[in-house]
Design an enzyme around this catalytic site. Structure first.
Site, PDB file in Angstrom:
ATOM      1  CG  HIS A   1      -2.104  -0.940   1.042  1.00  0.00           C
ATOM      2  ND1 HIS A   1      -2.867  -1.362   2.109  1.00  0.00           N
ATOM      3  CD2 HIS A   1      -2.624  -1.564  -0.055  1.00  0.00           C
ATOM      4  CE1 HIS A   1      -3.814  -2.195   1.668  1.00  0.00           C
ATOM      5  NE2 HIS A   1      -3.677  -2.334   0.367  1.00  0.00           N
TER       6      HIS A   1
ATOM      7  CG  ASP B   1      -1.709  -1.262   7.881  1.00  0.00           C
ATOM      8  OD1 ASP B   1      -0.992  -0.698   8.732  1.00  0.00           O
ATOM      9  OD2 ASP B   1      -2.136  -0.677   6.864  1.00  0.00           O
TER      10      ASP B   1
END
Length: 246
Positions: free
Chosen positions: A49, A124
């Protein structure tokens, strides 16, 4: 870095090697290195990301550093030099870094564990009182990944990549309201955020005691959800679905 991202630097004193765990903001990473008097030698990406790998190329151009990330994500990591997978180990000077596969948030997500320093950088995959939204993986994938992290030594410091803890605490209290450790932690988190203090790092022990995504097996959460007879995966999935709309 950015609005709520954390970026981290690891420095090996013996060799001078320095790694950035993810690159949410190249300018912030560069300033931190310059302030410490360190030269960036490595970038270790947890996943692809942009708020984790978006600064790779700028930092690589400036420092000539080596980019290490999941081999499975080679096509999605800017500037990747070395692909790794779970079970691999790296040497940052004299510092050992073990790679752990933790798919769920993304299919190629990895974490970096420094066993001698008792630290884990989990991106994450796992948050303080939460876990990452499942953009690519399945609940079964994510549950297995969190269980893998939960098996690290309880005193391990866990560095997650976002300051989501206060929001996560509110959700957690809704699904595990009778957990005294969680109630006490939520008050502590409110005090820390009111004082402008970060809630990261956490520890594996603290997450085992208070994070609902590591407690899907408990009677208290099952009773709150009305899922006393459901299996652990069904409870985990329901927790994730509820958090998605919280």
């Amino acid at each position: 870095c950015l609005r709520d991202n954390y970026g981290f630097l690891i420095h090996d004193v013996a060799s001078g090697a320095t790694a950035a765990i993810d690159t949410p903001d190249a300018a912030s990473v560069s300033r931190a290195c310059e302030k410490a008097g360190w030269t960036l030698t490595h970038i270790l990406n947890t996943h692809h990301h942009d708020d984790h790998a978006g600064g790779n190329l700028e930092l690589k151009a400036k420092f000539g550093c080596k980019v290490v990330a999941a081999e499975a994500d080679r096509a999605r990591i800017p500037g990747i030099d070395e692909g790794v997978k779970g079970g691999d180990s790296l040497q940052l000077g004299e510092t050992r870094v073990d790679v752990i596969d933790v798919p769920g948030h993304t299919t190629g997500h990895i974490a970096f564990h420094l066993p001698n320093e008792k630290m884990a950088f989990v991106g994450d995959a796992l948050f303080a009182l939460g876990c990452g939204r499942l953009f690519e993986g399945t609940p079964a994938m994510a549950k297995e990944s969190l269980e893998r992290l939960a098996r690290l030594p309880p005193e391990t410091l866990v560095f997650c990549a976002h300051e989501y803890t206060q929001t996560n605490a509110r959700f957690s209290l809704g699904v595990d309201p009778n957990n005294p450790a969680l109630v006490a932690r939520a008050h502590e988190i409110d005090d820390m955020r009111a004082a402008g203090k970060p809630t990261v790092p956490t520890t594996i022990r603290l997450e085992l005691d208070t994070n609902p995504f590591l407690r899907a097996h408990t009677e208290s959460i099952r009773k709150t959800l009305g899922m006393e007879r459901a299996d652990d995966l069904a409870v985990f999935t329901e927790l994730r679905n509820r958090r998605n709309v919280h």
